[in-house]
Scaffold this active site. Structure first.
Site, PDB file in Angstrom:
ATOM      1  N   ARG A   1      23.562  49.906 -46.009  1.00  0.00           N
ATOM      2  CA  ARG A   1      24.261  48.978 -45.120  1.00  0.00           C
ATOM      3  C   ARG A   1      25.755  48.868 -45.437  1.00  0.00           C
ATOM      4  O   ARG A   1      26.524  48.338 -44.659  1.00  0.00           O
ATOM      5  CB  ARG A   1      23.584  47.586 -45.192  1.00  0.00           C
ATOM      6  CG  ARG A   1      22.197  47.571 -44.588  1.00  0.00           C
ATOM      7  CD  ARG A   1      21.380  46.360 -44.997  1.00  0.00           C
ATOM      8  NE  ARG A   1      20.759  46.536 -46.310  1.00  0.00           N
ATOM      9  CZ  ARG A   1      19.955  45.639 -46.887  1.00  0.00           C
ATOM     10  NH1 ARG A   1      19.696  44.496 -46.268  1.00  0.00           N
ATOM     11  NH2 ARG A   1      19.432  45.858 -48.082  1.00  0.00           N
TER      12      ARG A   1
ATOM     13  N   ASN B   1      14.295  34.365 -52.461  1.00  0.00           N
ATOM     14  CA  ASN B   1      14.253  35.073 -53.743  1.00  0.00           C
ATOM     15  C   ASN B   1      15.633  35.664 -54.044  1.00  0.00           C
ATOM     16  O   ASN B   1      16.160  36.441 -53.252  1.00  0.00           O
ATOM     17  CB  ASN B   1      13.204  36.195 -53.640  1.00  0.00           C
ATOM     18  CG  ASN B   1      13.256  37.149 -54.807  1.00  0.00           C
ATOM     19  OD1 ASN B   1      13.624  36.759 -55.913  1.00  0.00           O
ATOM     20  ND2 ASN B   1      12.873  38.401 -54.556  1.00  0.00           N
TER      21      ASN B   1
END
Ligand code: UD1
Ligand code: CA
Length: 456
Positions: A15, A170
């Site tokens: 990305r 998380n």
């Protein structure tokens, strides 16, 4: 109890759309993975194993000075698979392993210590670092039962509608009991949306054995993971704010902290005032009472007390007390400028020593030279240090007055208490106490314009 750390840094970071490994992108001038390593070390996690894979050689080269060890993950089959690559590092060890991501550079030493203590004191077999956020984005979700006990982590892509709504995410940072982790890793499968071996699945595996799993939440500002250039800019803002706050607390004035860019290792003395647009990099030390007007870049340099700098570039150099630099000066590596000196506008200094009280005020180039104290350089002086093949040295004594537009053809020596007439091209030594004139004598051809019929 024994503790060690693993840093995941083998991923590609698709990305980011970069040729560089994601973890080597810099935040406040330091590679993300090195931010993580340095924080671990400060937290007394000294045995650090970095998992490398994509761009392994580059990641190793960037981190080698920090004396860490490496494990190689040949194919990037997920974060669980990455940890499994450190099997050799973990085998025969007992105690705690802390796992961090090379793409989450904002974690602080205080949090790491609190995290480790919490894990050990509560006797958890696994502890997850989490954050509570408004927008859970693509993060893995922490799933708890009604009593708040952690059950599992579900990755964003594998979440059902209910799980998607969970606001506790998380952080990708964990403490594990080493033996329990190794045992659980062997039970991982890649039966999920991405067909990867997720480290996050280990939590459910540990729970299934009836072992205790915990979680501790910290502000998102510390857990932000960088997966895109947009998140890289977010991390940069957070780090910049932290660094600048620290300097202001230490008594440095930042006129506009939003637009002042200071590297993590930089030291600045109190009562120094910094205007916007300054970029201060590397191992730079700026002492007290300096005045940095806008738009300079100072890299790996030492700036002594009371120096004034404006719109200049200073690289790997030393600037003496109460000297002024700029505007628009360029001080290149290995230069040493004395006290109370002046390096003025459009002056370039390269690998040279300039003595105390010497003034090089305008439009001058000095390269490979040693200049004494109390000298004055006229406008437009050029040290001719290069003959196209080799560089030569120029030595100038104390109290030399170099007239405007002088060329000093190196190698050449100008002794103490000398004068050089403006426009001279000096090719020979100028002896102590003398005036050197090295230019054609002026002749006036009287009546010449009339004779040529050029009068207007
Ligand atoms: C991961 C967590 C997610 C958590 C998020 C926090 C998993 C499956 N998901 O997702 O729950 O919310 O981090 O930021 O763990 N890496 C390797 N080898 C691999 C794959 C990744 O070394 O095969 C490294 C990457 O270089 C990176 C780190 O592991 O430093 C995390 O990988 P990334 O792909 O960014 O995981 P996320 O999708 O962000
Ligand atoms: Ca990530």
């Amino acid at each position: 109890m024994y503790k060690c750390a693993i840093i995941l840094a083998a991923g590609e970071g698709k990305r980011m759309k970069s040729d560089l490994s994601k973890v080597l992108h810099k935040v406040s001038g330091k590679e993300m993975v090195n931010h993580v390593i340095d924080t671990m070390k400060k937290s007394n996690l000294l045995d650090i194993n970095v998992i490398v894979g994509k761009c392994a050689e580059a990641v190793k080269a960037a981190t080698i000075s920090r004396s860490v060890t490496y494990s190689f993950q040949e194919k990037q089959l997920g974060t669980g698979h990455a940890v499994l690559s450190a099997k050799e590092f973990l085998k025969d060890k007992t105690g705690t392993v802390a796992i961090f991501s090379g793409d989450a550079p904002l974690i602080t030493m205080e949090t790491v210590e609190e995290f480790l203590n919490f894990h050990v004191k509560q006797e958890f077999k696994a502890t997850i670092l989490t954050s509570i956020v408004d927008d859970s984005k693509k993060y893995g979700r922490i799933i708890r039962d009604e009593k708040g006990t952690v059950l599992k982590i579900v990755e964003h892509k594998d979440c059902n509608a209910e799980e998607l709504k969970v606001k506790e995410i998380n952080a990708g940072m964990y403490c594990f009991d080493i033996e329990v982790l190794l045992d659980s890793l062997s039970k991982l499968s890649n039966d999920n949306a991405q067909e990867e071996y997720y480290i996050t699945d280990v939590i459910e595996i540990i729970r299934a054995q009836g072992l205790k799993v915990g979680a501790i939440d910290v502000p998102f500002e510390e857990t932000l993971g960088v997966n895109s250039r947009i998140e890289l800019a977010q991390a940069e803002r957070v780090m910049k704010n932290r660094i600048n706050t620290k300097h202001m607390e230490n008594g440095v004035t930042l006129i506009d902290p939003e637009n002042t860019y200071i590297g993590t290792e930089v030291e600045i003395g109190n009562d120094t005032i910094i205007y916007p647009g300054n970029i201060i990099e590397g191992r730079t030390i700026i002492k007290s009472n300096c005045l940095l007007y806008p738009n300079s870049r100072i890299s790996d340099s030492v700036i002594e007390e009371g120096v004034t700098i404006q719109s200049s570039v200073i690289l790997e150099s030393h600037i003496g007390k109460e000297t002024t630099v700029g505007p628009y000066a360029y001080i290149r590596p290995e230069s040493e400028i004395g006290k109370h000196a002046r390096i003025g506008n459009f002056v370039e200094i390269k690998k040279s020593k300039i003595g105390d009280n010497t003034k090089v005020s305008h439009l001058t180039y000095i390269g490979d030279a040693e200049v004494g104290s109390g000298c004055n350089f006229g406008c437009g002086t050029v040290v001719v240090n290069y003959d196209g093949k080799k560089k030569y040295k120029t030595i100038i004594g104390n109290n030399a007055f170099i007239g405007c537009n002088t060329n000093l053809v190196s190698p050449v020596e100008v002794k103490d208490n000398t004068y050089i007439a403006a426009g001279s091209t000096i090719t020979k030594e100028v002896p102590t106490g003398s005036l050197a004139i090295a230019r054609a004598r002026q002749i006036n051809l009287e009546g010449w314009v009339d004779r040529k019929g050029l009068k207007k």
